[in-house]
Design a protein around this motif. Sequence first.
Motif, PDB file in Angstrom:
ATOM      1  N   LYS A  27      13.289  14.542  46.025  1.00  0.00           N
ATOM      2  CA  LYS A  27      13.678  13.598  45.547  1.00  0.00           C
ATOM      3  C   LYS A  27      13.344  12.282  45.802  1.00  0.00           C
ATOM      4  O   LYS A  27      12.843  11.374  44.969  1.00  0.00           O
ATOM      5  CB  LYS A  27      14.668  12.635  46.736  1.00  0.00           C
ATOM      6  CG  LYS A  27      15.710  13.425  46.400  1.00  0.00           C
ATOM      7  CD  LYS A  27      17.644  13.479  47.434  1.00  0.00           C
ATOM      8  CE  LYS A  27      18.015  14.673  47.398  1.00  0.00           C
ATOM      9  NZ  LYS A  27      19.122  14.254  48.474  1.00  0.00           N
ATOM     10  N   SER A  28      12.097  12.309  46.921  1.00  0.00           N
ATOM     11  CA  SER A  28      11.090  10.832  47.561  1.00  0.00           C
ATOM     12  C   SER A  28      10.045  10.969  45.974  1.00  0.00           C
ATOM     13  O   SER A  28       9.541   9.878  45.764  1.00  0.00           O
ATOM     14  CB  SER A  28      10.441  10.807  48.459  1.00  0.00           C
ATOM     15  OG  SER A  28       9.503  12.105  48.593  1.00  0.00           O
ATOM     16  N   LEU A  29       9.352  11.641  44.870  1.00  0.00           N
ATOM     17  CA  LEU A  29       8.476  11.659  44.509  1.00  0.00           C
ATOM     18  C   LEU A  29       8.688  11.098  43.003  1.00  0.00           C
ATOM     19  O   LEU A  29       8.053  10.765  41.989  1.00  0.00           O
ATOM     20  CB  LEU A  29       8.222  13.399  44.129  1.00  0.00           C
ATOM     21  CG  LEU A  29       7.571  13.687  44.963  1.00  0.00           C
ATOM     22  CD1 LEU A  29       7.243  15.394  44.828  1.00  0.00           C
ATOM     23  CD2 LEU A  29       6.427  13.121  45.476  1.00  0.00           C
ATOM     24  N   GLY A  30      10.344  11.346  43.082  1.00  0.00           N
ATOM     25  CA  GLY A  30      10.681  10.531  41.837  1.00  0.00           C
ATOM     26  C   GLY A  30      10.096  10.710  40.215  1.00  0.00           C
ATOM     27  O   GLY A  30      10.411  11.757  40.218  1.00  0.00           O
ATOM     28  N   THR A  31       9.815   9.870  39.553  1.00  0.00           N
ATOM     29  CA  THR A  31       9.930  10.392  38.317  1.00  0.00           C
ATOM     30  C   THR A  31       7.830  11.262  38.030  1.00  0.00           C
ATOM     31  O   THR A  31       7.498  11.385  37.220  1.00  0.00           O
ATOM     32  CB  THR A  31       9.140   9.242  37.636  1.00  0.00           C
ATOM     33  OG1 THR A  31       8.745   8.336  37.416  1.00  0.00           O
ATOM     34  CG2 THR A  31      10.612   8.563  36.943  1.00  0.00           C
ATOM     35  N   ALA A  32       7.336  11.603  39.424  1.00  0.00           N
ATOM     36  CA  ALA A  32       6.110  12.272  39.016  1.00  0.00           C
ATOM     37  C   ALA A  32       6.568  14.090  39.167  1.00  0.00           C
ATOM     38  O   ALA A  32       5.572  14.252  38.794  1.00  0.00           O
ATOM     39  CB  ALA A  32       5.258  11.941  40.607  1.00  0.00           C
TER      40      ALA A  32
END
Length: 91
Positions: free
Chosen positions: A41-46
């Motif tokens: 979740k913390s990596l977002g759009t990566a």
Amino acid sequence: MTGKKSQPAKYQQARVLGGFTLDGVNYQSDDIIEAHPDIIKSLGTAIDPGPAAVDHCLNKQDAVIKRHEWNKPEPATEVAQESTETATENQ
């Protein structure tokens, strides 16, 4: 239905969309990262955690899967207790 609650997945897979470094490990485009759901979740759009995106990478002949080992920080209460013990010993 058994009535049991399903256990949360310890690791979740996602396709890496752009290169990045996480905790000293380099991830390249189209690698698969396996990580705790909170990290994903913390990596977002990566990354793209969608099943189609993951399958696309896994179906490649040279698929690269890297597991991120996440050590959740210990609760702060243990540190506070340690400080109290040290202070008592120094008296």
